[in-house]
Design a protein around this motif. Structure first.
Motif: not given
Length: 679
Positions: A158-182
Motif C-alpha cells: 500500500q502506497i499512501s499519497v495525498n490527492l491534491k487535484n483530480r482533473r477531467q478533460f474533454d478533448l479531441v486529438r490535439d485540441r482541448l475542448i474543456s476541463y473540469f476539476d472535480t
C-alpha cells in the motif's frame, strides 16, 4: 502575463500529441523496413534453397535448412505482430491521448507529481511515462474519488499519497475542448455529456467515466464466485468488459483470451458488445450462448430454446451413477465404417473387469485403454485377413505402424477415445426413470462418466445470470473446474419461470466450500430520471428506495390507452415516426413472439406503414445503426435504446404478478431518453 490553466493544458496536450505522431512515424517506418527485409529473405529462400531428397542424408540436410528458414520467418512474425500492436495503441491514443489528470503528493517536502490517464500507456525513450494506462495501480486514485489522503496498492504494498487535484478533460486529438476539476464524479459534466449522447448499434467503453462503485467491481481481488447485483442501467455489462480488460492487463504474461469465457444470452447482444475490448486494445474472449456451448461440448441434441432442467435431476445422476450396475444397453458397438470392431456385449465384459471401481470416470478411463488395444488388434488382423498392403518400411517402424492404424482406422479409435461407445442417453434415462432427457441431463451424465472438462479455462463470466437455471450453473462449475466465476445480473429482470435466485447462488458456492462475494450497483446511469422513476416503481419498496439516477434533462414518459385497433395502430405509427426523427435508435419492444408477429404484420400493412415499417430483429442479424426496429423482449435484454415503445403493455402481456412486473421493469429500463407505453 501568466498563462491560465487552459493554455497550460493545451500546450501539454500539443506536446504529447507531437510525441505520439513522432512515435507513429517511427513505427510505420520500422514496419515498412521489416516488410521489405522479409520480402528480400523470401526471395533469397526461393533462389537458394535446394530440395534434395535423393537419400536419407540429403533429406535430413534439406529438412534442417527448411527448419532454419522457418525460424527466421517466425522471428519476423513476432516482430511484425509486436510492432503492429504498438502502432495500433498509438493510433488509438491519437484519437484522444488521455481523459484525466491527477496531482499526487508523495512527500510533504516535495512538489506534487502529475499523471495523465488514458486508455493505454505511452512512454518516452522506454522509461519516462507520458500517459498512464487506466488499469495501472496508480490510476485507482482517480477512480476512488477521495481527495486528500488516500492510497493505492502495488503488488500487495500500500502506497499512501495525498490527492491534491483530480482533473477531467474533454478533448479531441490535439485540441482541448474543456476541463473540469472535480471531487465527485457522479454529477460531473463529462459523465452527463457521455450519458446524453445518442446511442448507436454498438456499446461504447466507459473508461473515462467509471464510477467509484463500478471501479470497486472492476478491481476487486479474485474470488471463486463474484456476484455483481446491479439494477437496470447500472453499467453491469460495461463493468464486466472493463474487468476483463483489467484482468488481461494485470495478468498479461499469464492470461490469454481463450482462457476467458463469456456466456451471453443471444447473438444480438454478442454483436452489440464486440467492439468494446478491441477499442481498449484487448482481444475478445470466447463469447458463446448456451446453445453454442452445447455444440462446443458435443451434445448430440439440444432443447428447443431454453433448458429448464431441475438441479434435482443432476444431483440424482451424480449420487446414483456410482451405484449403477452396468448392462449391455449402456454401450454402443464400436465400428469402423460398416465393420463392427467390438460389440457392446464385449464392451460390457471389459467394463466388468474393472468392477472394483464404481461407474464413473476412473472405470471408463481404465476400460478405454483396454478397448483401444483390443480394437487395434482386431483391425490389424482384419487388414491381414483382407490382404491389405503393408509396406516393409512401415512394418519395420513401430511409429509407422501407429500412423498407419490412425490413417486407416481412425474412426473406431476416435470413437473409443471420445467415449462415444457410451450410450449416455440410455444411462441417464435409467437413472432418472424417464423416457426422455434434456441436453443438460445428457451432458452432466457424460461429464460424470468420463471426467470431460476444460481445465485450461481461468475465468467464466455469466451475464444476465438471473436467466440461467441452477442446473446450468452446476454444469458450468463442473465443466470449468479451475475457473473463477463472475456472475452479473438483476433478480428483477428474470423474465422466465424456473430460473435461479441470488440466494441460490450463495448456497451453491457454500456447498462447494468456495468463497462468495456479492457487490451491489444501485445507481442507474442509463435512463433519464423520469424513466428511472418509472421502472423503479416495479421494484419492491425497500429496493426502490435505494435506487438513484444521474440527474440530467429528461422528458415525461408518454402513456397511451386506446379503444380500437384502428386508433391504436394510427397512434403507434405516429409515435414511431416521431421517434425516428430523433437521434439514435428507436426500439419497439414486444413482450413475446406472438405479439411481435401481430404488430409487425399490422405495421407492414400498406394502410399503416407499408415499406416504412421497422425491420424485425430476430437474433441472426446486427442492430441497424439508426432509425427504428421491432424486437422481442428476450432479445432486447442487455441492450439500450434512445427511444423505446412498448406497444403491448396491457395486463394480458404483462399480468400483475411477479413475472409480469419483472418483464415490464426490464422492458421499460431499455430506454434512455424517451419512453412511450401503450396500455
Amino acid at each position: 502575463m501568466e498563462k491560465d490553466i487552459f493554455e497550460i493544458e493545451q500546450e501539454h496536450l500539443s506536446a504529447t500529441y507531437k510525441k505520439l505522431t513522432e512515435r507513429q512515424k517511427i513505427l510505420e517506418e520500422e514496419i515498412s523496413a521489416l516488410d521489405a527485409k522479409a520480402i528480400d529473405d523470401k526471395n533469397d529462400i526461393r533462389d537458394n534453397i535446394r530440395f534434395d531428397y535423393a537419400d536419407s542424408e540429403a533429406s535430413m540436410e534439406t529438412l534442417a535448412e527448411i527448419e532454419v528458414w522457418n525460424r527466421y520467418i517466425d522471428t519476423y512474425n513476432v516482430q511484425s505482430d509486436s510492432l503492429g500492436k504498438s502502432l495500433a495503441t498509438v493510433n488509438k491514443l491519437l484519437a484522444a491521448p488521455y481523459f484525466a489528470k491527477i496531482e499526487l503528493l508523495f512527500d510533504p517536502d516535495e512538489e506534487p507529481e502529475s499523471y495523465y490517464i488514458g486508455r493505454a500507456s505511452f512512454t518516452e525513450n522506454g522509461h519516462r511515462q507520458i500517459i498512464v494506462d487506466w488499469r495501472a495501480p496508480i490510476a485507482e486514485v482517480y477512480y476512488n474519488q477521495e481527495m486528500g489522503h488516500t492510497s493505492y496498492t502495488v503488488e500487495d504494498r500500500q502506497i499512501s499519497v495525498n490527492l491534491k487535484n483530480r482533473r477531467q478533460f474533454d478533448l479531441v486529438r490535439d485540441r482541448l475542448i474543456s476541463y473540469f476539476d472535480t471531487q465527485i464524479a457522479i454529477e460531473d459534466p463529462i459523465l452527463i455529456q457521455s450519458l446524453s449522447q445518442a446511442k448507436s448499434d454498438k456499446m461504447s467503453a466507459i473508461t473515462a467515466t467509471i464510477q467509484k462503485e463500478q471501479n470497486i467491481v472492476i478491481r476487486h481481488p479474485d474470488v471463486p464466485y463474484l456476484l455483481v447485483n446491479g439494477i437496470a442501467g447500472s453499467g453491469k455489462t460495461s463493468v464486466l468488459l472493463q474487468r476483463i480488460a483489467y484482468l488481461f492487463y494485470q495478468k498479461r504474461d499469464t492470461l490469454r483470451p481463450d482462457q476467458v469465457c463469456l456466456m451471453t444470452l443471444n447473438p444480438v447482444f454478442r454483436d452489440y458488445i464486440d467492439n468494446v475490448l478491441p477499442d481498449l486494445g484487448e482481444s475478445n474472449p470466447l463469447t458463446i450462448t448456451w446453445q453454442e456451448f452445447l455444440d462446443m461440448v458435443g451434445a448430440p441434441f439440444r432443447n428447443e430454446e431454453y433448458d429448464y432442467t431441475r438441479s434435482e435431476s443432476l444431483e440424482k445422476i451424480r449420487d446414483t451413477l456410482p451405484t449403477l450396475v452396468p448392462e449391455a444397453e449402456d454401450f454402443l458397438d464400436i465400428r469402423q465404417k460398416d465393420l463392427v470392431v467390438i460389440k457392446k456385449e464385449e464392451i460390457l465384459s471389459v467394463i466388468n473387469r474393472f468392477k472394483q471401481f464404481p461407474m464413473g470416470s476412473r472405470l471408463i478411463q481404465n476400460a478405454t485403454d483396454e478397448l483401444e488395444q483390443r480394437a487395434k488388434s482386431v483391425l490389424k488382423n482384419n487388414a491381414v485377413d483382407n490382404n491389405e498392403e503393408v509396406t516393409e518400411s512401415t512394418a519395420k517402424s513401430e511409429q509407422g505402424e501407429e500412423n498407419r492404424m490412425e490413417n486407416d482406422f481412425g474412426g473406431a479409435l476416435k470413437q473409443i477415445r471420445r467415449c462415444s461407445f457410451l450410450n449416455v442417453s440410455h444411462i441417464a434415462k435409467r437413472i432418472l426413470g424417464t423416457d426422455t432427457i434434456t441436453a443438460s441431463e445428457w451432458l452432466y451424465t457424460m461429464m460424470e462418466l468420463t471426467g470431460m472438462c476444460d481445465r485450461s479455462m481461468k475465468y467464466v463470466m455469466i451475464d444476465e445470470v438471473q436467466d440461467y437455471t441452477m442446473a446450468q450453473l452446476m454444469i458450468f462449475s463442473k465443466f470449468f473446474p479451475g475457473a473463477r466465476f463472475m456472475l452479473l445480473g438483476d433478480e428483477y429482470q428474470a423474465i422466465r419461470e424456473g430460473t435461479l435466485s441470488f440466494s441460490d447462488l450463495e448456497a451453491f458456492a457454500a456447498s462447494e466450500k468456495k468463497k462468495f462475494v456479492e457487490l451491489a450497483l444501485l445507481t442507474s446511469y442509463r435512463s433519464s430520471p423520469e424513466i428511472t422513476e418509472m421502472f423503479a416503481s416495479y421494484l419492491p419498496k425497500e429496493k426502490e428506495m435505494l435506487v438513484s439516477s444521474v440527474k440530467r434533462p429528461g422528458e415525461k414518459v408518454l402513456e397511451k390507452k386506446y379503444g380500437s385497433d384502428k386508433k391504436y395502430y394510427q397512434e403507434l405509427r405516429e409515435i414511431i415516426n416521431e421517434y425516428k426523427e430523433k437521434d439514435g435508435l428507436t426500439a419497439v419492444i414486444c413482450r413475446d413472439q406472438y405479439s411481435l408477429e401481430k404488430i409487425s404484420a399490422a405495421l407492414s400493412d400498406d394502410s399503416v406503414m407499408g415499406d416504412d415499417a421497422p425491420p424485425v430483429i430476430s437474433g441472426g442479424e446486427p442492430l441497424p445503426k439508426s432509425g427504428a426496429l421491432i424486437i422481442e423482449l428476450a432479445l432486447a435484454k442487455g441492450l439500450e435504446f434512445d427511444q423505446v415503445i412498448l406497444p403491448d403493455a396491457d395486463s394480458q402481456s404483462y399480468p400483475d404478478d411477479e413475472l409480469g412486473r419483472h418483464c415490464l421493469y426490464t422492458a421499460i429500463s431499455r430506454a434512455t431518453r424517451n419512453l412511450a407505453i401503450f396500455r
